[in-house]
Design a protein around this motif. Structure first.
Motif, PDB file in Angstrom:
ATOM      1  N   TYR A 285     -11.987  19.759   4.482  1.00 41.95           N
ATOM      2  CA  TYR A 285     -11.011  20.232   3.499  1.00 41.95           C
ATOM      3  C   TYR A 285      -9.792  19.319   3.505  1.00 41.95           C
ATOM      4  N   SER A 286      -9.949  18.096   3.020  1.00 43.67           N
ATOM      5  CA  SER A 286      -8.891  17.114   3.243  1.00 43.67           C
ATOM      6  C   SER A 286      -8.568  16.286   2.018  1.00 43.67           C
ATOM      7  N   ALA A 287      -7.276  16.165   1.730  1.00 43.19           N
ATOM      8  CA  ALA A 287      -6.850  15.223   0.696  1.00 43.19           C
ATOM      9  C   ALA A 287      -7.161  13.787   1.113  1.00 43.19           C
ATOM     10  N   GLU A 288      -7.227  13.546   2.419  1.00 44.69           N
ATOM     11  CA  GLU A 288      -7.587  12.214   2.904  1.00 44.69           C
ATOM     12  C   GLU A 288      -9.089  11.958   2.759  1.00 44.69           C
ATOM     13  N   GLY A 289      -9.786  12.911   2.132  1.00 46.85           N
ATOM     14  CA  GLY A 289     -11.170  12.675   1.737  1.00 46.85           C
ATOM     15  C   GLY A 289     -11.299  11.533   0.751  1.00 46.85           C
ATOM     16  N   ALA A 290     -10.188  11.187   0.086  1.00 42.37           N
ATOM     17  CA  ALA A 290     -10.196  10.020  -0.796  1.00 42.37           C
ATOM     18  C   ALA A 290     -10.460   8.742  -0.007  1.00 42.37           C
ATOM     19  N   LEU A 291     -10.111   8.740   1.273  1.00 42.56           N
ATOM     20  CA  LEU A 291     -10.376   7.604   2.149  1.00 42.56           C
ATOM     21  C   LEU A 291     -11.741   7.730   2.827  1.00 42.56           C
ATOM     22  N   GLN A 292     -12.206   8.959   3.012  1.00 42.84           N
ATOM     23  CA  GLN A 292     -13.468   9.208   3.714  1.00 42.84           C
ATOM     24  C   GLN A 292     -14.638   8.516   3.054  1.00 42.84           C
ATOM     25  N   VAL A 293     -14.710   8.575   1.724  1.00 46.73           N
ATOM     26  CA  VAL A 293     -15.860   7.969   1.043  1.00 46.73           C
ATOM     27  C   VAL A 293     -15.875   6.449   1.248  1.00 46.73           C
ATOM     28  N   LEU A 294     -14.701   5.828   1.289  1.00 47.81           N
ATOM     29  CA  LEU A 294     -14.627   4.387   1.537  1.00 47.81           C
ATOM     30  C   LEU A 294     -15.072   4.068   2.959  1.00 47.81           C
ATOM     31  N   TRP A 295     -14.566   4.859   3.917  1.00 53.60           N
ATOM     32  CA  TRP A 295     -14.928   4.656   5.333  1.00 53.60           C
ATOM     33  C   TRP A 295     -16.429   4.816   5.545  1.00 53.60           C
ATOM     34  N   ALA A 296     -16.994   5.882   4.957  1.00 50.88           N
ATOM     35  CA  ALA A 296     -18.420   6.138   5.137  1.00 50.88           C
ATOM     36  C   ALA A 296     -19.264   5.042   4.493  1.00 50.88           C
ATOM     37  N   GLY A 297     -18.863   4.590   3.304  1.00 57.52           N
ATOM     38  CA  GLY A 297     -19.597   3.511   2.659  1.00 57.52           C
ATOM     39  C   GLY A 297     -19.635   2.265   3.520  1.00 57.52           C
ATOM     40  N   GLU A 303     -22.174  -4.591   4.732  1.00 53.68           N
ATOM     41  CA  GLU A 303     -22.329  -5.815   3.937  1.00 53.68           C
ATOM     42  C   GLU A 303     -21.897  -5.605   2.482  1.00 53.68           C
ATOM     43  N   ARG A 304     -21.925  -4.388   2.003  1.00 55.60           N
ATOM     44  CA  ARG A 304     -21.538  -4.092   0.622  1.00 55.60           C
ATOM     45  C   ARG A 304     -20.049  -3.782   0.475  1.00 55.60           C
ATOM     46  N   PHE A 305     -19.346  -3.677   1.610  1.00 53.79           N
ATOM     47  CA  PHE A 305     -17.926  -3.300   1.560  1.00 53.79           C
ATOM     48  C   PHE A 305     -17.060  -4.245   2.404  1.00 53.79           C
TER      49      PHE A 305
END
Length: 341
Positions: A285-297, A303-305
């Motif tokens: 439940y996090s507004a910092e979830g906007a960063l989570q998707v980048l971190w997980a990718g 190699e793609r990031f």
């Protein structure tokens, strides 16, 4: 259980009637679409959902907080970014509310996530707005609702944040959509290191960001915060294990020593990772979830990031939304799920 003493309740109802003038009211809609009449000018907010305190901070409304929860007092990054939170009374432990303290705080609006708690607070004549989410759309809606309550510049910040969240999801989705299923790692997310069998499966926001980032969710038919037998985890045999919560490092050490985990690919290949966590954990439940998707990718498909600097993204996020200059080393600690030094 949340109960107001009869005398306290009567006094609260009288006080609320005297303080709230319908002529100076405006209407907002809660997460269920219900209209709520609140004061035109909201100056005092009690936020009884831990995750949403972070949203209030992000929207520039933290100075209006007159009540928070114990879980936020236990988030050291929150206090580092916003030291005043230490002086805001904790009015709830997550399951119950300090009723007289809540009344004494004289909030214009009480933000909360539990309908049962909402009914009790409303009995005291306090204005309540329900917020909650289990999806990214719900996150955006909660940010917008909270902004409407705060007023001022908050709705503009909410639009900016929601657009950035959408852009990050779109970026990651575009880079991972063509990855063959066989090249997508099987990922297990453990909710908290205190219980290694409590997991977040595919039917959760955790399952959503795993899929967006080009992974496959272990136990795809399992929901949020579900306790499962160890046999199911062994059978799933994930390629990557991610542990949420602030005790992830200890949990990783425990997994490495536990014989029941040794047959799992993630343990054999040293793919055990702490989930990032700042003012709130990034994974749920996090507004910092906007960063989570980048971190997980980047974690699943580095190699793609290669061009995505997660530490720099974190610094920029904290500067933009929290008005806080985060050092590179502190950004790295947040990414590693570590507390401030």
């Amino acid at each position: 259980m949340f109960r107001f003493p009869a005398k306290t309740l009567a006094a609260a109802l009288l006080g609320a009637a005297l303080l709230f003038n319908p002529a100076d009211a405006r209407s907002v809609r809660d997460i269920k679409g219900n209209a709520v009449e609140i004061p035109d000018q909201v100056n005092r907010i009690a936020d009884l959902w831990p995750a949403n305190n972070q949203v209030v901070l992000l929207l520039g409304g933290a100075d209006k907080l007159v009540g928070t929860v114990e879980a936020i007092h236990k988030r050291p990054w929150f206090a580092k970014v916003y030291p005043r939170i230490k002086k805001v009374p904790a009015l709830s432990n997550g399951s119950s509310v300090q009723s007289e303290s809540l009344l004494a705080a004289r909030p214009d609006v009480v933000l909360l996530s539990q309908p049962s708690m909402q009914q009790q607070v409303k009995q005291a004549g306090l204005k309540t707005v329900l917020v909650n989410f289990q999806t990214y759309d719900g996150l955006k809606k909660t940010v917008s609702i909270t902004a409407d309550v705060i007023g001022g510049k908050a709705p503009q910040i909410a639009k900016q944040y929601n657009a950035e969240l959408d852009a990050n999801i779109r970026l990651v989705s575009e880079r991972t959509k063509a990855i063959p299923t066989a090249q997508k790692p099987l990922v297990l997310h453990i909710s908290d290191g205190s219980n290694l069998r409590k997991i977040d499966g595919g039917r959760s926001i955790v399952g959503d960001w795993i899929r967006i980032a080009g992974g496959r969710t272990a136990l795809p038919d399992t929901a949020n915060l579900a306790e499962v037998p160890m046999e199911e985890i062994v059978k799933a045999n994930p390629d990557i294990v991610i542990i949420g919560g602030r005790n992830a490092a200890q949990a990783i050490a425990k997994i490495r020593k536990d014989p029941s985990w040794q047959s799992i690919k993630a343990v054999k290949n040293n793919r055990l990772h702490a989930n990032p966590g700042g003012t709130f954990g990034w994974d749920r439940y996090s507004a910092e979830g906007a960063l989570q998707v980048l971190w997980a990718g980047k974690l699943f498909h580095p190699e793609r990031f290669r061009d995505v600097d997660i530490a720099a993204k974190t610094q920029a996020f904290y500067k933009k939304y929290y008005r806080y200059d985060l050092s590179k080393s502190d950004a790295q600690r947040i990414i590693q799920g570590l507390d401030p030094q």
